[in-house]
Design a protein around this motif. Structure first.
Motif, PDB file in Angstrom:
ATOM      1  N   ILE A 177      -2.465  -3.836  10.940  1.00 40.51           N
ATOM      2  CA  ILE A 177      -1.974  -4.218   9.614  1.00 40.51           C
ATOM      3  C   ILE A 177      -1.367  -2.966   8.990  1.00 40.51           C
ATOM      4  O   ILE A 177      -2.055  -1.963   8.819  1.00 40.51           O
ATOM      5  CB  ILE A 177      -3.153  -4.740   8.758  1.00 40.51           C
ATOM      6  CG1 ILE A 177      -3.752  -5.999   9.416  1.00 40.51           C
ATOM      7  CG2 ILE A 177      -2.725  -4.996   7.322  1.00 40.51           C
ATOM      8  CD1 ILE A 177      -5.043  -6.495   8.772  1.00 40.51           C
TER       9      ILE A 177
ATOM     10  N   THR B  58      -9.358  -7.170   4.213  1.00 37.82           N
ATOM     11  CA  THR B  58      -9.284  -7.850   5.514  1.00 37.82           C
ATOM     12  C   THR B  58     -10.388  -8.908   5.638  1.00 37.82           C
ATOM     13  O   THR B  58     -10.135 -10.006   6.137  1.00 37.82           O
ATOM     14  CB  THR B  58      -9.371  -6.831   6.666  1.00 37.82           C
ATOM     15  OG1 THR B  58      -8.347  -5.847   6.472  1.00 37.82           O
ATOM     16  CG2 THR B  58      -9.168  -7.493   8.020  1.00 37.82           C
TER      17      THR B  58
ATOM     18  N   LEU C 135       0.860  -1.183   0.000  1.00 33.80           N
ATOM     19  CA  LEU C 135       0.000   0.000   0.000  1.00 33.80           C
ATOM     20  C   LEU C 135       0.900   1.237   0.000  1.00 33.80           C
ATOM     21  O   LEU C 135       1.648   1.463   0.954  1.00 33.80           O
ATOM     22  CB  LEU C 135      -0.921   0.018   1.224  1.00 33.80           C
ATOM     23  CG  LEU C 135      -1.754  -1.245   1.472  1.00 33.80           C
ATOM     24  CD1 LEU C 135      -2.783  -0.990   2.576  1.00 33.80           C
ATOM     25  CD2 LEU C 135      -2.438  -1.737   0.218  1.00 33.80           C
TER      26      LEU C 135
ATOM     27  N   GLY D  77      -6.823  -2.193  10.215  1.00 32.67           N
ATOM     28  CA  GLY D  77      -7.125  -3.601  10.396  1.00 32.67           C
ATOM     29  C   GLY D  77      -6.283  -4.081  11.568  1.00 32.67           C
ATOM     30  O   GLY D  77      -5.108  -3.718  11.668  1.00 32.67           O
TER      31      GLY D  77
ATOM     32  N   GLU E  83     -11.388  -5.575  10.627  1.00 30.43           N
ATOM     33  CA  GLU E  83     -11.150  -4.299   9.950  1.00 30.43           C
ATOM     34  C   GLU E  83     -11.865  -3.182  10.698  1.00 30.43           C
ATOM     35  O   GLU E  83     -13.056  -3.257  10.938  1.00 30.43           O
ATOM     36  CB  GLU E  83     -11.638  -4.377   8.490  1.00 30.43           C
ATOM     37  CG  GLU E  83     -11.392  -3.127   7.662  1.00 30.43           C
ATOM     38  CD  GLU E  83      -9.917  -2.819   7.394  1.00 30.43           C
ATOM     39  OE1 GLU E  83      -9.072  -3.713   7.567  1.00 30.43           O
ATOM     40  OE2 GLU E  83      -9.610  -1.669   7.043  1.00 30.43           O
ATOM     41  N   LYS E  84     -11.098  -2.150  11.073  1.00 27.11           N
ATOM     42  CA  LYS E  84     -11.635  -0.969  11.755  1.00 27.11           C
ATOM     43  C   LYS E  84     -12.565  -1.357  12.917  1.00 27.11           C
ATOM     44  O   LYS E  84     -13.786  -1.112  12.861  1.00 27.11           O
ATOM     45  CB  LYS E  84     -12.372  -0.059  10.752  1.00 27.11           C
ATOM     46  CG  LYS E  84     -11.663   0.126   9.418  1.00 27.11           C
ATOM     47  CD  LYS E  84     -10.933   1.450   9.324  1.00 27.11           C
ATOM     48  CE  LYS E  84      -9.839   1.490   8.294  1.00 27.11           C
ATOM     49  NZ  LYS E  84     -10.147   1.330   6.895  1.00 27.11           N
TER      50      LYS E  84
ATOM     51  N   MET F 287       1.883   3.869   2.877  1.00 25.68           N
ATOM     52  CA  MET F 287       2.830   3.569   3.952  1.00 25.68           C
ATOM     53  C   MET F 287       4.249   3.515   3.390  1.00 25.68           C
ATOM     54  O   MET F 287       4.560   2.693   2.530  1.00 25.68           O
ATOM     55  CB  MET F 287       2.479   2.230   4.600  1.00 25.68           C
ATOM     56  CG  MET F 287       1.131   2.237   5.268  1.00 25.68           C
ATOM     57  SD  MET F 287       1.007   3.518   6.543  1.00 25.68           S
ATOM     58  CE  MET F 287      -0.021   2.705   7.728  1.00 25.68           C
TER      59      MET F 287
HETATM   60  C1  G1P Z   1      -6.154  -0.289   4.740  1.00 25.22           C
HETATM   61  C2  G1P Z   1      -6.474  -1.684   5.281  1.00 25.22           C
HETATM   62  C3  G1P Z   1      -6.206  -1.753   6.774  1.00 25.22           C
HETATM   63  C4  G1P Z   1      -4.769  -1.325   7.075  1.00 25.22           C
HETATM   64  C5  G1P Z   1      -4.490   0.053   6.453  1.00 25.22           C
HETATM   65  C6  G1P Z   1      -3.024   0.417   6.584  1.00 25.22           C
HETATM   66  O1  G1P Z   1      -7.061   0.637   5.295  1.00 25.22           O
HETATM   67  O2  G1P Z   1      -7.824  -1.988   4.986  1.00 25.22           O
HETATM   68  O3  G1P Z   1      -6.428  -3.065   7.236  1.00 25.22           O
HETATM   69  O4  G1P Z   1      -4.554  -1.311   8.467  1.00 25.22           O
HETATM   70  O5  G1P Z   1      -4.823   0.083   5.055  1.00 25.22           O
HETATM   71  O6  G1P Z   1      -2.829   1.715   6.090  1.00 25.22           O
HETATM   72  P1  G1P Z   1      -7.260   2.125   4.711  1.00 25.22           P
HETATM   73  O7  G1P Z   1      -6.040   2.908   5.111  1.00 25.22           O
HETATM   74  O8  G1P Z   1      -7.388   1.981   3.219  1.00 25.22           O
HETATM   75  O9  G1P Z   1      -8.514   2.640   5.361  1.00 25.22           O
END
Ligand code: G1P
Length: 293
Positions: free
Chosen positions: A205, A233, A132, A173, A192-193, A135
């Protein structure tokens, strides 16, 4: 022997509303940390881990990401004419080899799980990495490289995790912590959340995954979860019934570049890690801080 991880998926379709107005025309993944776009740092991490094929799940107005990973012939010619060897070498080092990138579009913003599913044909039936780009991970050995080492030992599915303050748990998550495995632990559950006060631990996560291809079969069901989105998740929770998931606490520093403060902190940290910039920048920072006292 565990199947080798050759491909990495980068979901880059997000609108970047937190960085408006800049993201009206510039994808958030192209915002710069010092002098490199955010996406370059994440691609560097994947390449360091031995990834051979980069798969970008893009969206509308993200065409510049594809251009960025291409040769800019005119620019190259101009630099050559001017004898700018350093700049030319820099561009050459970052350029992925022809045929090692793929781009596909997430046509509708239906969630992270949906974005990953959009890459199913490009991934094929093999385990893959998922990074992702929000990060940014800073460490002598990259996060995905650390996970690859663990994968050699454990196989299965691996998720990078970090610990957060309990009140931050509902932003991420969260995984449940089981017995020790490899350089981490077996994951017992995921949510998740989670609603405040219900998180199974404070291990969240943090944005790097090694996943087995069966995750795509579950994502194909297109079931919505938290926030009305197709959540990765949730698909991992379903796969946890059949396959092992491991959490790997990342040994390094993470910057959440999805938030303004994280993005700015990353700029400061990476500038201070650069020998060519650090001395002058440190002096500037000192002056700014002193003036605000
Ligand atoms: C996503 C994932 C989440 C994770 C996070 C990390 O969430 O669904 O599990 O902890 O990225 O950045 P988002 O940031 O898209 O809400």
């Amino acid at each position: 022997m565990n199947a080798r991880i050759r491909k990495a998926v980068f979901p880059v379709a997000g609108l970047g509303t937190r960085f408006l107005p800049a993201t009206k025309t510039v994808p958030k993944e192209m915002l710069t940390i010092v002098d490199r776009p955010v996406i370059q740092y994440v691609v560097d991490e994947a390449r360091e881990a031995g990834i051979e094929h980069l798969i970008f799940v893009t969206g509308r107005n993200k065409g510049v990401i594809e251009d960025y990973f291409d040769v800019q012939t005119e620019l190259q010619a101009t630099l050559e004419n001017r004898g700018k060897t350093t700049e030319l070498n820099l561009l050459a080092a970052d350029l992925p080899e022809a045929g090692t990138t793929s781009f596909t579009r997430q046509q509708l913003p239906l969630g992270l799980g949906h974005a990953v599913w959009c890459a199913r044909e490009l991934v094929g039936r093999e385990p893959f990495a998922l990074l992702l780009p929000d990060m940014i991970m800073q460490a002598p050995k990259g996060c995905l490289a650390q996970m690859m080492e663990m994968y050699e030992e454990t196989g299965g599915n691996i998720i990078s995790v970090e610990q957060c303050e309990p009140e931050r748990a509902s932003s991420y998550g969260i995984v449940g912590v089981g017995e020790t495995a490899g350089s981490g632990f077996r994951i017992t559950e995921m949510v998740e959340k989670p609603a405040p006060g219900t998180a199974p631990s404070n291990h969240f996560i943090s944005g790097r995954y090694i996943l087995q291809p069966e995750i795509m079969d579950i994502l194909a069901r297109q079931e919505t979860g938290a926030g009305g989105e197709i959540q990765l998740t949730d698909a991992m929770i379903a796969l946890l019934a059949d396959q092992a998931f491991y959490g790997m606490p990342f040994d390094g520093q993470t910057y959440d570049c999805g938030s303004k403060s994280g993005f700015l902190a990353a700029n400061v940290a990476y500038a201070l890690a650069r020998a060519d910039i650090a001395p002058a920048f440190q002096e500037e920072l000192k002056k700014i801080i002193a003036a605000r006292r």
